[in-house]
Design an enzyme around this catalytic site. Structure first.
Site, PDB file in Angstrom:
ATOM      1  N   ALA A  86     -12.126   2.558  -4.218  1.00 21.66           N
ATOM      2  CA  ALA A  86     -10.957   1.831  -4.706  1.00 21.66           C
ATOM      3  C   ALA A  86      -9.894   1.794  -3.610  1.00 21.66           C
ATOM      4  O   ALA A  86      -9.447   2.829  -3.125  1.00 21.66           O
ATOM      5  CB  ALA A  86     -10.402   2.503  -5.957  1.00 21.66           C
ATOM      6  N   TYR A 136      -5.990   2.043 -14.553  1.00 18.82           N
ATOM      7  CA  TYR A 136      -5.172   1.547 -13.454  1.00 18.82           C
ATOM      8  C   TYR A 136      -4.461   0.251 -13.871  1.00 18.82           C
ATOM      9  O   TYR A 136      -4.562  -0.185 -15.019  1.00 18.82           O
ATOM     10  CB  TYR A 136      -6.024   1.411 -12.197  1.00 18.82           C
ATOM     11  CG  TYR A 136      -6.578   2.751 -11.746  1.00 18.82           C
ATOM     12  CD1 TYR A 136      -5.716   3.817 -11.497  1.00 18.82           C
ATOM     13  CD2 TYR A 136      -7.943   2.976 -11.620  1.00 18.82           C
ATOM     14  CE1 TYR A 136      -6.198   5.062 -11.124  1.00 18.82           C
ATOM     15  CE2 TYR A 136      -8.433   4.221 -11.249  1.00 18.82           C
ATOM     16  CZ  TYR A 136      -7.553   5.259 -11.000  1.00 18.82           C
ATOM     17  OH  TYR A 136      -8.036   6.495 -10.642  1.00 18.82           O
TER      18      TYR A 136
END
Length: 371
Positions: free
Chosen positions: A58, A183
């Site tokens: 990520a 997120y």
């Protein structure tokens, strides 16, 4: 009978040699968003693992989008140059296609590394302002994030686009947008974290609006011939949260906008989640999304044994399987799976004598003749 796990799969014009994917795995070892020698080692060994596709962890699209100070970014020329070095190494010696997961941590940003407790950073530790769909903190020990207004949403969307353009210059084969694990994009999707009263909240359509706008913006700059996918959490594992039905609607909307695959995970939005964890515990979500939408689906979550992975693919529950912890523990998992299933997996010629019964085609490379 030939193995389903080791059969090729086409994503757009990209052919993967098999259905084994190295999942994006945060390493918390970057400096100012720049990859280091740790990433050279970590990704380099996985590039020669025999997996069909390798994802870079990520990667924050802006400094405030990183989870920790040690997370990778792709928002500066320095980030791009450091990543170029690692990717060139992986391509020179590896055999996997290479993708990158782009994301923004939202209210889960400004955190310490997991081995330091994962808590919110203090001002003395370089804490920064966090952002979210609403001004709801992750937990009582964290400061409230700032809700993204119109200018903030435009900034974040532009950051995703810029990172995608950098990924294209770096020659990545695949992009995956991170809208899972609590997120930022997941924070917009879930009614537990999105309490907005404007067009970006309320109904499912409103909560999906910003994640879909980000996808559309990246799709506009990412070539149609290169796969663009999305990771999502199929459920929040909480009453009143994001659920499988909402995920199916989200995937259908993504497909209408040119999404080439979905990576189905779950959870991560709240520390109050109650997850029933066990081998393949998320496969059922991937299977249901695939059945309902006919999307190309990747399944993750405690996929540990070769026959387990083979069954997931052969039974049509998913098109690909992604491994994380299993590959950290055994970076040669694809080799061992090939041996167990009577198949072949690619390997570098330097390792050709590693096992007497190892089958496969060594990756051809022009080896250096002098220093």
């Amino acid at each position: 009978m030939a193995s389903h796990l080791f059969s090729p799969i086409d994503l757009c014009s990209l052919r993967l040699a098999n259905r084994i994917v190295v999942s994006p795995m945060c390493q918390y070892s970057a400096v100012d968003g720049c990859m280091t020698d740790w990433h050279l080692m970590h990704l380099g060994q996985l590039a020669v693992s025999g997996a069909g596709l390798l994802f870079v962890e990520a990667t924050g699209v802006e400094p405030a989008g990183r989870i920790t100070h040690g997370c990778t970014g792709l928002y500066s020329d320095e980030n791009e140059a450091a990543m170029a070095r690692v990717i060139a190494f992986c391509r020179a010696y590896g055999n996997a296609r290479i993708g990158i997961q782009l994301g923004h941590a939202g209210r889960k940003a400004s955190s310490a590394a997991p081995w330091l407790g994962g808590r919110a950073l203090t001002a003395d530790e370089g804490a920064w302002q966090t952002w979210s769909a609403s001004d709801l903190p992750l937990d009582a020990d964290r400061p409230a994030p700032q809700a993204l207004d119109e200018a903030g949403r435009a900034r974040v969307k532009a950051a995703f686009v810029q990172s995608a353009e950098r990924a294209l210059r770096l020659g990545f084969d695949v992009i995956e947008l991170h809208s899972a694990h609590g997120y930022l994009l997941h924070q917009f999707l879930s009614p537990l974290s999105n309490r907005r009263s404007d067009a970006y909240g309320g109904s499912l359509e409103g909560r999906m609006r910003f994640p879909l706008e980000v996808f559309e913006a990246v799709r506009a700059v990412w070539p149609a011939a290169r796969p663009l996918g999305v990771r999502l959490s199929a459920t929040d594992w909480l009453e009143g949260g994001w659920d499988l039905e909402s995920s199916i609607a989200y995937v259908a909307a993504l497909q209408e906008r040119g999404c080439d695959f979905v990576d189905v995970s779950s959870g991560g939005l709240s520390p109050d989640q109650k997850i029933a964890i066990g081998p393949g515990y998320q496969v059922k979500f991937a299977a249901e999304i695939r059945r309902a939408t006919q999307a190309t689906v990747m399944s993750v979550g405690q996929i540990l044994e070769p026959q387990q992975a083979e069954t997931i693919i052969a039974s049509g529950q998913a098109d690909m399987v992604a491994l994380a912890r299993g590959l950290l523990f055994d970076p040669r998992w694809p080799w061992h799976a090939a041996q167990a299933l009577g198949e072949s997996a690619a390997f570098p010629p330097q390792y050709q004598r590693a096992h007497a019964s190892l089958k496969g085609d060594p990756t051809p490379r022009d080896l250096p003749t002098k220093r």
